[in-house]
Design a protein around this motif. Structure first.
Motif, mmCIF file in Angstrom:
data_model
loop_
_atom_site.group_PDB
_atom_site.id
_atom_site.type_symbol
_atom_site.label_atom_id
_atom_site.label_comp_id
_atom_site.label_asym_id
_atom_site.label_seq_id
_atom_site.Cartn_x
_atom_site.Cartn_y
_atom_site.Cartn_z
ATOM 1 N N PHE A 68 0.965 -0.998 -0.027
ATOM 2 C CA PHE A 68 -0.138 0.101 -0.292
ATOM 3 C C PHE A 68 0.788 1.773 -0.748
ATOM 4 C CE2 PHE A 68 -2.796 -3.525 2.076
ATOM 5 C CZ PHE A 68 -4.180 -2.976 1.181
ATOM 6 N N GLU A 69 1.347 1.652 -0.950
ATOM 7 C CA GLU A 69 1.502 3.685 -1.055
ATOM 8 C C GLU A 69 0.394 5.083 -0.107
ATOM 9 O OE1 GLU A 69 1.528 4.847 -4.591
ATOM 10 O OE2 GLU A 69 -0.386 4.977 -5.143
ATOM 11 N N GLY A 121 -5.510 12.167 7.748
ATOM 12 C CA GLY A 121 -5.076 10.818 7.478
ATOM 13 C C GLY A 121 -6.065 9.816 7.880
ATOM 14 N N ALA A 122 -7.323 10.589 8.417
ATOM 15 C CA ALA A 122 -8.436 9.034 8.960
ATOM 16 C C ALA A 122 -9.872 8.985 8.087
ATOM 17 C CB ALA A 122 -8.705 9.196 10.823
ATOM 18 N N ALA A 156 -4.925 12.435 3.263
ATOM 19 C CA ALA A 156 -4.113 10.869 3.194
ATOM 20 C C ALA A 156 -4.894 9.446 2.481
ATOM 21 C CB ALA A 156 -2.956 11.901 3.953
ATOM 22 N N ARG A 157 -4.657 8.608 2.192
ATOM 23 C CA ARG A 157 -5.518 7.612 3.078
ATOM 24 C C ARG A 157 -4.326 5.834 1.854
ATOM 25 N NH1 ARG A 157 -11.145 7.497 0.540
ATOM 26 N NH2 ARG A 157 -10.638 9.649 1.022
ATOM 27 N N ASP A 158 -4.633 5.329 2.723
ATOM 28 C CA ASP A 158 -3.616 3.469 1.617
ATOM 29 C C ASP A 158 -3.939 3.303 1.110
ATOM 30 O OD1 ASP A 158 -1.732 4.637 4.233
ATOM 31 O OD2 ASP A 158 -3.612 3.541 5.450
ATOM 32 N N HIS A 167 -0.475 10.187 14.887
ATOM 33 C CA HIS A 167 -0.848 9.060 13.937
ATOM 34 C C HIS A 167 0.119 9.425 12.757
ATOM 35 C CE1 HIS A 167 -6.102 8.529 14.529
ATOM 36 N NE2 HIS A 167 -5.129 8.196 15.457
ATOM 37 N N SER A 168 0.173 7.881 12.518
ATOM 38 C CA SER A 168 1.890 7.283 10.951
ATOM 39 C C SER A 168 1.943 8.618 10.303
ATOM 40 C CB SER A 168 1.926 6.341 10.741
ATOM 41 O OG SER A 168 3.023 6.351 10.509
ATOM 42 N N VAL A 169 1.481 9.093 9.320
ATOM 43 C CA VAL A 169 1.233 9.574 7.960
ATOM 44 C C VAL A 169 1.275 11.409 8.935
ATOM 45 C CG1 VAL A 169 -1.310 9.847 7.384
ATOM 46 C CG2 VAL A 169 0.837 10.744 6.067
ATOM 47 N N GLU A 170 -0.075 11.190 9.891
ATOM 48 C CA GLU A 170 -0.324 12.570 10.297
ATOM 49 C C GLU A 170 1.091 13.196 11.063
ATOM 50 O OE1 GLU A 170 -3.862 14.272 11.926
ATOM 51 O OE2 GLU A 170 -4.547 12.599 10.246
#
Length: 423
Positions: A63-64, A82-83, A111-113, A179-182
């Motif tokens: 997953f990107e 991102g959620a 953002a999303r996976d 959270h990871s991406v944030e």
């Protein structure tokens, strides 16, 4: 030994893991170009089960991160979320309210996976260096491989993600910078001198080895300049871990308010369970519920966390349980006279609705919930409290109102929110 003793004990596996994760962050062996990847992947590191590790490998190689951007002219703020893919309407409402409050002065990025046929190659190319970056993490070689894969994925994502974001803003607002991406985006923006603001989205509490869970990252991974919080209770919790009170602005819980109509007496009480991180305490609640129901000649219903299957606790209830359920707060409140609970943000919701709630302090209850008039150490003590409150409802409501504002001061919320976002 008192089962509710708060004496210092040796950390168990989850407590030791939490300590190892924090040490990993501090060593900065996983830092590159000013980004601490140990912080970025930290929320993923608590599930050490075989199934959990396989899921993380699938995420890392399959997953990107896709970013959708909406720009505005002369934006002063960037909102990054991102959620959305979690499909949590309560999470979405926080971000959407902030967007409405800021109006045309805020750009927006989400953002999303997403599944990618190329991500395995991007991760694999960065894997050797990323595994070396895990040398500061005290774990088995297998675990370090998984952590290295997570780091490799985020390293492959970071350049394209950051390049896609709008520029020109002075402030970035995230849903949750833990959270990871944030966390990645917050680190990068703060490195450029951008002011970062994040938001509370549950009743945060400092955890210890008796109740440790990934929820601890809400404060352990907090890096923004400021946080918009529900009430003074949260500020006091962050002060315990060394955060200055001036980093927090109280605006109250940003949510759609539900009006709960309790109605007449039903001779039924409710049991509100934690998520599966609190399974042992959930079982203690259900055991206490059986004692209360017998002593007070009542029946009860059990409200489970939305992500917990009803089958998980059917074995733990007795004949006085009418049903186990997933229900909105309004639906639940219509069924019960009072609630038995533990460590849940839903406790704050009940107080806000002036609903009687009694917490069982089973030795795992976080200190933020161990308030006089809210938590009791045994079913017997709760039985006596229920009887007192039935005899003096005026005192009950005075107590509820004082507790409610301690956890959630949402008076003049939109004005306080606008001030916090623009200051």
């Amino acid at each position: 030994m008192n089962p509710h003793s708060r004496d210092v004990v040796e950390p168990g596996p989850i407590g030791q893991l939490h300590m190892d994760i924090q040490a990993f962050k501090c060593l900065e062996s996983a830092s590159e170009d000013g980004l601490n990847y140990a912080r970025i992947v930290a929320p993923y590191l608590y599930d050490t089960s075989f199934k959990g590790q396989l899921k993380l490998l699938a995420l890392s190689f399959g997953f990107e991160v896709q970013v959708l951007v909406q720009t505005v002219d002369a934006a002063t703020h960037l909102i990054f979320y991102g959620a959305r893919s979690k499909k949590r309407a309560d999470y979405d409402y926080i971000v959407d309210t902030i967007r409405t409050t800021l109006g045309g002065c805020a750009a927006y990025a989400e953002a999303r996976d997403v599944l990618s046929p190329l991500q395995w190659f991007r991760t694999l190319c960065r894997l050797p260096a990323s595994i070396r970056m895990t040398r500061g993490f005290s774990a088995s070689l297998t675990s370090r491989l998984v952590v290295g894969s997570l780091i490799a994925r985020m390293r492959s994502v970071s350049t394209r993600l950051l390049a896609s974001l709008p520029s020109g803003h002075r402030t970035i607002i995230t849903f949750c910078d833990a959270h990871s991406v944030e966390n990645l985006v917050t680190q990068a923006e703060m490195k450029r001198g951008i002011v970062a603001i994040t938001n509370q989205h549950g009743q945060y509490r400092v955890l210890d080895d008796r109740n440790m869970s990934p929820d601890a990252e809400a404060y352990a991974n907090f890096i923004s300049n400021r946080m918009i919080v529900w009430g003074e209770a949260t500020i006091r919790e962050f002060e315990k871990v060394g955060c200055s009170a001036d980093r927090f602005a109280v605006a109250g819980w940003i949510r759609r308010k539900q009006q709960c109509d309790a109605g007449s007496s039903k001779r039924v009480f409710g049991v509100m369970l934690n998520g599966q991180n609190g399974r042992e305490s959930n079982l203690a609640l259900l055991s206490a519920a059986a004692v209360l129901a017998e002593a007070l000649d009542l029946t009860y219903v059990v409200r489970l966390h939305p992500w917990t299957p009803l089958s998980a606790y059917r074995h733990a209830v007795d004949a006085r349980c009418e049903k186990l359920m997933h229900a909105s707060l309004a639906e639940y409140c219509r069924l019960v006279d009072f609630s038995l609970a533990h460590m849940s943000g839903a406790v704050v919701e009940l107080l806000d609705q002036r609903q009687a709630v009694y917490l069982l302090d089973d030795g795992r209850l976080a200190d933020v919930f161990r308030r006089p008039g809210l938590a009791w150490e045994s079913p017997q003590a709760i039985i006596e409290a229920v009887k007192r409150d039935a005899a003096d409802s005026d005192e009950l409501f005075r107590r509820i109102d004082n507790l409610a504002v301690w956890y959630n001061d949402d008076t003049d919320q939109l004005d306080k929110l606008a001030k916090a976002l623009r200051s």
